[in-house]
Design a protein around this motif. Structure first.
Motif, PDB file in Angstrom:
ATOM      1  N   LYS A 159       0.844  -1.189   0.000  1.00 58.85           N
ATOM      2  CA  LYS A 159       0.000   0.000   0.000  1.00 58.85           C
ATOM      3  C   LYS A 159       0.882   1.242   0.000  1.00 58.85           C
ATOM      4  O   LYS A 159       1.853   1.321   0.732  1.00 58.85           O
ATOM      5  CB  LYS A 159      -0.912   0.020   1.229  1.00 58.85           C
ATOM      6  N   LEU A 160       0.505   2.205  -0.823  1.00 57.30           N
ATOM      7  CA  LEU A 160       1.304   3.414  -0.962  1.00 57.30           C
ATOM      8  C   LEU A 160       0.743   4.605  -0.193  1.00 57.30           C
ATOM      9  O   LEU A 160       1.312   5.689  -0.234  1.00 57.30           O
ATOM     10  CB  LEU A 160       1.434   3.785  -2.443  1.00 57.30           C
ATOM     11  N   LYS A 161      -0.346   4.415   0.521  1.00 53.63           N
ATOM     12  CA  LYS A 161      -0.929   5.524   1.279  1.00 53.63           C
ATOM     13  C   LYS A 161       0.036   5.935   2.391  1.00 53.63           C
ATOM     14  O   LYS A 161       0.511   5.103   3.153  1.00 53.63           O
ATOM     15  CB  LYS A 161      -2.267   5.116   1.879  1.00 53.63           C
ATOM     16  N   ASP A 162       0.320   7.216   2.465  1.00 54.88           N
ATOM     17  CA  ASP A 162       1.203   7.812   3.473  1.00 54.88           C
ATOM     18  C   ASP A 162       2.650   7.321   3.390  1.00 54.88           C
ATOM     19  O   ASP A 162       3.389   7.418   4.363  1.00 54.88           O
ATOM     20  CB  ASP A 162       0.661   7.581   4.890  1.00 54.88           C
ATOM     21  N   VAL A 163       3.050   6.779   2.253  1.00 57.26           N
ATOM     22  CA  VAL A 163       4.435   6.347   2.058  1.00 57.26           C
ATOM     23  C   VAL A 163       5.195   7.504   1.411  1.00 57.26           C
ATOM     24  O   VAL A 163       4.721   8.089   0.440  1.00 57.26           O
ATOM     25  CB  VAL A 163       4.497   5.087   1.150  1.00 57.26           C
ATOM     26  N   ALA A 174      -5.752   5.955  -5.836  1.00 59.20           N
ATOM     27  CA  ALA A 174      -7.061   6.000  -5.196  1.00 59.20           C
ATOM     28  C   ALA A 174      -8.057   6.845  -5.987  1.00 59.20           C
ATOM     29  O   ALA A 174      -9.260   6.708  -5.810  1.00 59.20           O
ATOM     30  CB  ALA A 174      -6.940   6.523  -3.769  1.00 59.20           C
ATOM     31  N   GLY A 175      -7.580   7.680  -6.837  1.00 62.27           N
ATOM     32  CA  GLY A 175      -8.474   8.491  -7.646  1.00 62.27           C
ATOM     33  C   GLY A 175      -8.855   9.793  -6.969  1.00 62.27           C
ATOM     34  O   GLY A 175      -8.482  10.071  -5.826  1.00 62.27           O
ATOM     35  N   ASP A 196      -4.282   3.232  -3.222  1.00 64.00           N
ATOM     36  CA  ASP A 196      -2.951   3.530  -3.747  1.00 64.00           C
ATOM     37  C   ASP A 196      -2.092   2.321  -3.414  1.00 64.00           C
ATOM     38  O   ASP A 196      -1.889   2.010  -2.244  1.00 64.00           O
ATOM     39  CB  ASP A 196      -2.349   4.754  -3.047  1.00 64.00           C
ATOM     40  N   GLY A 197      -1.609   1.627  -4.425  1.00 63.36           N
ATOM     41  CA  GLY A 197      -0.824   0.447  -4.110  1.00 63.36           C
ATOM     42  C   GLY A 197      -0.103  -0.148  -5.296  1.00 63.36           C
ATOM     43  O   GLY A 197      -0.327   0.220  -6.443  1.00 63.36           O
TER      44      GLY A 197
END
Length: 122
Positions: free
Chosen positions: A7-11, A35-36, A43-44
């Motif tokens: 997962k790419l959120k907050d990375v 995520a759009g 997001d990943g």
């Protein structure tokens, strides 16, 4: 079946880019989703199947272990040199955010502990 690998959120951007390069240099095919506009997606980084799943997870696990050690070393060096931000410096950087955070903590504590304070009065 597709598999969510990372997962790419907050990375941080640099970490995400290094993960992409690591997978690409190891000849592991992956694709990326966003995520759009409304943030309804994920997001990943995804694998199309599980043929390289264990190898990819091992690579990412090793990378994150090395990155953690490196970041901890950098932080320790900042502490030694006196360049790590203190609580007061964080307050000076964004006082409104800091005060709002303190108010939020007290509000949540009040909501959480209020039922216990009124138990003996009934």
């Amino acid at each position: 079946m597709t598999i969510l690998l990372f997962k790419l959120k907050d990375v941080p951007d640099d970490e995400a880019e290094e993960i992409r390069e690591l997978l690409a240099s190891s000849d592991i095919y992956f694709y990326e989703t966003h995520a759009g506009f409304w943030r309804l997606g994920v997001d990943g980084l995804w694998l199309p199947d599980d043929t390289h799943l264990e190898r990819a997870r091992d690579l990412i696990r090793n990378y994150q272990t090395e990155r953690t050690a490196k970041q901890q070393k950098i932080y320790a060096e900042l502490l030694e040199s006196g360049q790590a931000p203190t609580l007061w410096q964080n307050f000076l950087l964004s006082p409104l955010r800091f005060i709002a955070l303190i108010i939020a903590v007290f509000f949540i504590l009040t909501l959480t502990l209020a039922p216990f304070g009124f138990m003996g009065k009934h």
